[in-house]
Design a protein around this motif. Structure first.
Motif, PDB file in Angstrom:
ATOM      1  N   ALA A 209     124.114 103.351  16.617  1.00 28.23           N
ATOM      2  CA  ALA A 209     125.369 103.094  15.909  1.00 28.23           C
ATOM      3  C   ALA A 209     126.267 104.321  15.986  1.00 28.23           C
ATOM      4  N   PRO A 210     127.539 104.150  16.349  1.00 29.32           N
ATOM      5  CA  PRO A 210     128.435 105.306  16.461  1.00 29.32           C
ATOM      6  C   PRO A 210     128.483 106.170  15.210  1.00 29.32           C
ATOM      7  N   TRP A 211     128.481 105.547  14.024  1.00 27.01           N
ATOM      8  CA  TRP A 211     128.558 106.346  12.800  1.00 27.01           C
ATOM      9  C   TRP A 211     127.278 107.140  12.558  1.00 27.01           C
ATOM     10  N   LEU A 212     126.143 106.624  13.036  1.00 22.80           N
ATOM     11  CA  LEU A 212     124.903 107.390  12.922  1.00 22.80           C
ATOM     12  C   LEU A 212     124.840 108.490  13.982  1.00 22.80           C
ATOM     13  N   ARG A 213     125.378 108.210  15.158  1.00 24.76           N
ATOM     14  CA  ARG A 213     125.481 109.275  16.162  1.00 24.76           C
ATOM     15  C   ARG A 213     126.345 110.411  15.635  1.00 24.76           C
ATOM     16  N   ASP A 214     127.441 110.077  14.969  1.00 28.73           N
ATOM     17  CA  ASP A 214     128.298 111.106  14.383  1.00 28.73           C
ATOM     18  C   ASP A 214     127.557 111.887  13.304  1.00 28.73           C
ATOM     19  N   ALA A 215     126.765 111.180  12.497  1.00 31.41           N
ATOM     20  CA  ALA A 215     126.014 111.850  11.432  1.00 31.41           C
ATOM     21  C   ALA A 215     124.956 112.784  12.011  1.00 31.41           C
ATOM     22  N   VAL A 216     124.274 112.339  13.074  1.00 35.02           N
ATOM     23  CA  VAL A 216     123.278 113.202  13.714  1.00 35.02           C
ATOM     24  C   VAL A 216     123.949 114.440  14.301  1.00 35.02           C
ATOM     25  N   ARG A 217     125.086 114.235  14.946  1.00 25.85           N
ATOM     26  CA  ARG A 217     125.810 115.376  15.520  1.00 25.85           C
ATOM     27  C   ARG A 217     126.251 116.340  14.416  1.00 25.85           C
ATOM     28  N   ALA A 218     126.731 115.792  13.290  1.00 24.74           N
ATOM     29  CA  ALA A 218     127.133 116.646  12.175  1.00 24.74           C
ATOM     30  C   ALA A 218     125.934 117.394  11.607  1.00 24.74           C
ATOM     31  N   GLY A 219     124.781 116.730  11.566  1.00 26.03           N
ATOM     32  CA  GLY A 219     123.564 117.392  11.087  1.00 26.03           C
ATOM     33  C   GLY A 219     123.143 118.534  11.991  1.00 26.03           C
ATOM     34  N   ILE A 220     123.249 118.327  13.287  1.00 24.80           N
ATOM     35  CA  ILE A 220     122.911 119.394  14.240  1.00 24.80           C
ATOM     36  C   ILE A 220     123.870 120.566  14.075  1.00 24.80           C
ATOM     37  N   ASP A 221     125.149 120.257  13.900  1.00 26.04           N
ATOM     38  CA  ASP A 221     126.139 121.319  13.699  1.00 26.04           C
ATOM     39  C   ASP A 221     125.862 122.083  12.407  1.00 26.04           C
ATOM     40  N   ALA A 222     125.521 121.348  11.328  1.00 29.04           N
ATOM     41  CA  ALA A 222     125.232 121.997  10.048  1.00 29.04           C
ATOM     42  C   ALA A 222     124.002 122.891  10.129  1.00 29.04           C
ATOM     43  N   ALA A 223     123.082 122.565  11.033  1.00 33.56           N
ATOM     44  CA  ALA A 223     121.879 123.386  11.204  1.00 33.56           C
ATOM     45  C   ALA A 223     122.144 124.641  12.016  1.00 33.56           C
ATOM     46  N   GLY A 224     123.377 124.785  12.510  1.00 34.75           N
ATOM     47  CA  GLY A 224     123.725 125.967  13.289  1.00 34.75           C
ATOM     48  C   GLY A 224     123.206 125.932  14.708  1.00 34.75           C
ATOM     49  N   ALA A 225     122.811 124.737  15.175  1.00 37.53           N
ATOM     50  CA  ALA A 225     122.314 124.601  16.549  1.00 37.53           C
ATOM     51  C   ALA A 225     123.484 124.527  17.517  1.00 37.53           C
ATOM     52  N   PRO A 226     123.248 124.845  18.781  1.00 36.95           N
ATOM     53  CA  PRO A 226     124.318 124.728  19.778  1.00 36.95           C
ATOM     54  C   PRO A 226     124.788 123.285  19.926  1.00 36.95           C
ATOM     55  N   GLU A 227     125.978 123.117  20.487  1.00 34.82           N
ATOM     56  CA  GLU A 227     126.523 121.786  20.742  1.00 34.82           C
ATOM     57  C   GLU A 227     125.486 120.959  21.513  1.00 34.82           C
ATOM     58  N   PRO A 228     125.093 119.800  20.972  1.00 33.70           N
ATOM     59  CA  PRO A 228     123.991 119.062  21.596  1.00 33.70           C
ATOM     60  C   PRO A 228     124.451 118.218  22.785  1.00 33.70           C
ATOM     61  N   LEU A 229     123.502 117.917  23.636  1.00 32.33           N
ATOM     62  CA  LEU A 229     123.739 116.910  24.662  1.00 32.33           C
ATOM     63  C   LEU A 229     123.743 115.531  24.023  1.00 32.33           C
ATOM     64  N   ALA A 230     124.385 114.586  24.675  1.00 34.42           N
ATOM     65  CA  ALA A 230     124.247 113.172  24.349  1.00 34.42           C
ATOM     66  C   ALA A 230     123.422 112.553  25.478  1.00 34.42           C
ATOM     67  N   LEU A 231     122.256 112.032  25.158  1.00 30.27           N
ATOM     68  CA  LEU A 231     121.338 111.503  26.161  1.00 30.27           C
ATOM     69  C   LEU A 231     120.978 110.064  25.830  1.00 30.27           C
ATOM     70  N   TRP A 232     120.844 109.243  26.857  1.00 28.62           N
ATOM     71  CA  TRP A 232     120.252 107.932  26.637  1.00 28.62           C
ATOM     72  C   TRP A 232     118.749 108.033  26.856  1.00 28.62           C
ATOM     73  N   SER A 233     118.011 107.331  26.060  1.00 23.88           N
ATOM     74  CA  SER A 233     116.554 107.407  26.122  1.00 23.88           C
ATOM     75  C   SER A 233     116.035 106.503  27.223  1.00 23.88           C
ATOM     76  N   ARG A 234     115.339 107.090  28.150  1.00 17.89           N
ATOM     77  CA  ARG A 234     114.745 106.313  29.241  1.00 17.89           C
ATOM     78  C   ARG A 234     113.426 105.664  28.821  1.00 17.89           C
ATOM     79  N   ALA A 235     112.898 106.072  27.684  1.00 20.90           N
ATOM     80  CA  ALA A 235     111.674 105.481  27.128  1.00 20.90           C
ATOM     81  C   ALA A 235     112.038 104.544  25.985  1.00 20.90           C
ATOM     82  N   GLY A 236     111.159 103.591  25.712  1.00 14.85           N
ATOM     83  CA  GLY A 236     111.343 102.706  24.569  1.00 14.85           C
ATOM     84  C   GLY A 236     110.855 103.366  23.290  1.00 14.85           C
ATOM     85  N   HIS A 237     111.398 102.934  22.159  1.00 10.72           N
ATOM     86  CA  HIS A 237     111.038 103.495  20.862  1.00 10.72           C
ATOM     87  C   HIS A 237     111.089 102.397  19.809  1.00 10.72           C
TER      88      HIS A 237
END
Length: 440
Positions: free
Chosen positions: A338-366
């Motif tokens: 979901a786009p809004w959850l992708r935004d939330a994950v990205r905001a969480g990574i930013d809040a953790a002080g991590a570098p700008e993350p990649l956006a990856l599609w998962s080649r494995a099932g989950h």
């Protein structure tokens, strides 16, 4: 989650990461084999692992129960009892000769996030789930734990047997579960706000980019086929080339074409199994059976690749006087996070002080791809070292990456809480601007 809670989570990340790594080792020691990690659905090893994870959930302040499918669940109530939940989790079963982090890391990170939340703090309930059967190793029933939770259980599974001839129905009963009640594991519509899963990448891209985390954009749409090339068996010495209908040469040509199409289209196309019959060293193969696994970020690309592969196979077969056949054995359509959850994950990574993350599609099932049937889903990838190897004892994650992932995962939940509180305030403000007549 308040700023104080987020700060506390950040301050304890190193200690929590060390605990996650130690617990991954503890779970990794629970195995049906002394020489490798193998823990499959509804086995004594599954029970030991579930009991251990349940104890950790309880220690973190969660109310723990096992659902009707053997999934282990823990719940922390929100601002008032009975609110819909944000669900965090992954799985605790393994493939044969497995690594210690596939699935297990996501469960352990989820428990640590819950540990940092005070009861009643969030505008939603927080739940953690340890799915019982993602890999499908024992019965060939991949994702059955999450399917039970999503209300999409497959009735045919009851008759599936393991290598000892035990049916899934009998295994349920031996584990202490009632097969007739598996439907009770299904979550009610509206009971879940979202599902978030943290998982090792199972690929090399984060390691190559020297980044600890990625936002998952989608989970691969996959199709699998059983293919055959049929010709005519003949004596290797007595059959001239011009009279041969060699199924193996045709199949080999197709394998090369599969790779070419995959490379040119950006689709992951794999022939993982190939068997020639009758199989004599001095016999021209008359029949070859081969598998095909197709994965892509979206279904259109996956399906277009299959059309090209099928056309290539028919062309090869015609040129060599062979007959080509194909049966689809598995299909799972792509799931977009979901786009809004992708935004939330990205905001969480930013809040953790991590570098700008990649956006990856998962080649494995989950499990997330199944839970998407009942709730929006989002995923966080954690760097998988050692070339991105997974489903292997060589699987590895760095403790420092686990600490960053924990901060980012906790901050993602905090971001969702902030958004929900803001949405509630906006709705209240909007309601106050309306006349009493408008509100009726």
């Amino acid at each position: 989650m308040t700023t104080t809670a987020t700060t506390t989570a950040t301050g304890r990340a190193a200690t929590a990461a060390a605990r996650v790594m130690a617990r991954a080792d503890e779970l990794g020691a629970i195995s049906a084999r002394p020489d490798a990690l193998e823990r499959t659905h509804l086995t004594p090893e599954h029970r030991r692992a579930a009991d251990l994870v349940g104890a950790w959930m309880g220690e973190a302040g969660l109310a723990v129960h096992e659902d009707a499918a053997g999934n282990l669940c823990g719940r922390l109530e929100g601002a008032r009892p009975g609110l819909p939940a944000v669900l965090l989790g992954s799985h605790v079963d393994t493939v044969p000769d497995a690594g210690r982090y596939d699935g297990m890391l996501g469960v352990l990170l989820a428990i640590e996030v819950a540990r940092g939340v005070r009861p009643g703090e969030l505008p939603f309930a927080l739940e953690v789930v340890a799915f019982s059967d993602e890999e499908g190793t024992r019965f060939g029933s991949a994702l059955s734990g999450s399917r039970a939770l999503a209300g999409s259980w497959v009735e045919d599974w009851w008759g599936f047997t393991d290598s000892d001839g035990v049916t899934m129905a009998d295994a349920f009963a031996a584990y202490g579960l009632d097969p007739s009640r598996v439907g009770e594991a299904a979550r009610e519509p509206g009971s879940l706000v979202a599902y978030l899963e943290a998982h090792i990448e199972q690929g090399p891209f984060l390691e190559e980019a020297d980044l600890p985390l990625a936002v998952v954009s989608s989970i691969a749409g996959a199709r699998r086929f059983a293919l055959t090339m049929t010709g005519r068996a003949g004596h290797a010495g007595g059959t001239p080339y011009e009279r041969r209908r060699d199924a193996l040469v045709g199949a080999a040509e197709l394998v090369v074409e599969v790779e070419r199409i995959g490379r040119s289209s950006g689709v992951v196309a794999t022939v993982g199994r190939l068997q020639a019959f009758p199989g004599g060293v001095n016999v021209v193969p008359g029949v070859v059976e081969l598998s095909l696994d197709l994965r892509a970020a979206d279904d259109a690309a996956r399906d277009a690749a299959w059309v090209r592969i099928e056309a290539a196979a028919e062309r090869i077969a015609a040129a060599r006087s062979l007959r080509f056949g194909a049966t689809e054995t598995y299909r799972a359509d792509a799931v977009a996070c979901a786009p809004w959850l992708r935004d939330a994950v990205r905001a969480g990574i930013d809040a953790a002080g991590a570098p700008e993350p990649l956006a990856l599609w998962s080649r494995a099932g989950h499990d997330a791809m199944v839970v998407a049937g009942v709730a929006p889903v989002g995923m966080l990838f954690v760097r998988n070292g050692n070339g991105g190897v997974s489903h292997s004892p060589d699987e590895i994650v760095a403790e420092a990456d686990v600490a960053v992932a924990l901060d980012a995962f906790a901050a993602t939940v905090a971001e969702l809480a902030h958004r929900f509180e803001s949405d509630d305030a906006a709705r209240v403000a909007s309601d106050e601007d309306r006349t009493p007549e408008d509100r009726t």
